[in-house]
Design an enzyme around this catalytic site. Sequence first.
Site, PDB file in Angstrom:
ATOM      1  N   GLU A   1      -9.104   7.403  -1.446  1.00  0.00           N
ATOM      2  CA  GLU A   1      -7.730   7.717  -1.836  1.00  0.00           C
ATOM      3  C   GLU A   1      -7.678   8.720  -2.986  1.00  0.00           C
ATOM      4  O   GLU A   1      -6.802   9.591  -3.015  1.00  0.00           O
ATOM      5  CB  GLU A   1      -6.988   6.433  -2.213  1.00  0.00           C
ATOM      6  CG  GLU A   1      -6.620   5.548  -1.032  1.00  0.00           C
ATOM      7  CD  GLU A   1      -7.795   4.728  -0.508  1.00  0.00           C
ATOM      8  OE1 GLU A   1      -7.686   4.189   0.614  1.00  0.00           O
ATOM      9  OE2 GLU A   1      -8.818   4.626  -1.225  1.00  0.00           O
TER      10      GLU A   1
ATOM     11  N   HIS B   1      -2.771  -6.258   1.286  1.00  0.00           N
ATOM     12  CA  HIS B   1      -2.000  -5.453   2.235  1.00  0.00           C
ATOM     13  C   HIS B   1      -0.521  -5.810   2.196  1.00  0.00           C
ATOM     14  O   HIS B   1       0.180  -5.694   3.193  1.00  0.00           O
ATOM     15  CB  HIS B   1      -2.534  -5.633   3.661  1.00  0.00           C
ATOM     16  CG  HIS B   1      -3.939  -5.155   3.858  1.00  0.00           C
ATOM     17  ND1 HIS B   1      -5.024  -5.916   3.538  1.00  0.00           N
ATOM     18  CD2 HIS B   1      -4.417  -3.965   4.321  1.00  0.00           C
ATOM     19  CE1 HIS B   1      -6.131  -5.231   3.803  1.00  0.00           C
ATOM     20  NE2 HIS B   1      -5.786  -4.044   4.276  1.00  0.00           N
TER      21      HIS B   1
END
Length: 325
Positions: free
Chosen positions: A60, A130
């Site tokens: 990321e 998540h």
Amino acid sequence: MAEMNMLHAINSALRIAMEKDSTMTVFGEDVGHFGGVFRATSGLQDTFGRARCFNTPLTEQGIAGFANGLASNGMTVVAEIQFADYIFPAFDQIVNESAKFRYRSGNEFNVGGLTFRTPYGGGIAGGHYHSQSPEAYFTGTPGLKVVVPRNAYQAKGLLLASIRDPNPVVFFEPKRLYRASVGEVPEGDYEIELGKAEVLQQGKDITLLGWGAQMEILEKAAEMAAAEGISCEVIDLRTLSPWDVNTVAESVKKTGRLLINHEAPLTGGFAGEIAATIQEECFLYLESPIARVCGLDTPYPLIHEKEYMPDALKTFEAIKACVAF
């Protein structure tokens, strides 16, 4: 107009933007031929080629750094962070580079054509890695815009506006609604103004304020309150940074009460900033303390997801307490 769910609307927005801007690229983990973990970018690589829609390594920080580099050279960039929970390795690049590019150069160069898309929130049994709602981390960073749509129609119009905005934008998508939110969406090009809240329902007793997936919760709570004779004004903030103080303040001056609902934990959540501002703007109009119905101050619990979520019942009880204060 066509029936679309939120994923189709997002895909349509990306496709339209890429057709009209030959400099636009879309990239992230698995976004190429696979279409991303939620399939939001399906078909884009087939249409626009591997040079404009492609996979990145699982890094990321690298995705955000590469996005900054492309955008600083004048390209339009939409970078996907696969889950908002994993945006934190990119945090330094976003808040120290993307947000400050224009400022540090005196507007000699910028990354204004940069948009980060990322799915946020719970409701899909994703567990603590998540399911997080990290939007408040970015609202405290001058130079970034933060946008959260509530349905398919809003997602397409707000995403197109974000892509074309001359500032870097972090665009949080409520993944619980990706396939659940289905509605009439224009097939063509349209934009929804950033920084402008929308009053979804007029009311006189209390203002209910939220964004993203929680708007469905607020509307349900307002229906429950109406059965008890309580008239709720419902507002979707839509853009958290910059947020529409005037629309919210005008509503609270009318109703005398404010309840803010968000899925992120209570402490440090964006509701606190809203509450502080509105009490400054509307102190003499308030009939009760500003209420916050939010997630718990715990890591997101898989087994207790239902208890964690700020649902319609919790919101309804808070509405009644505000009105009875």
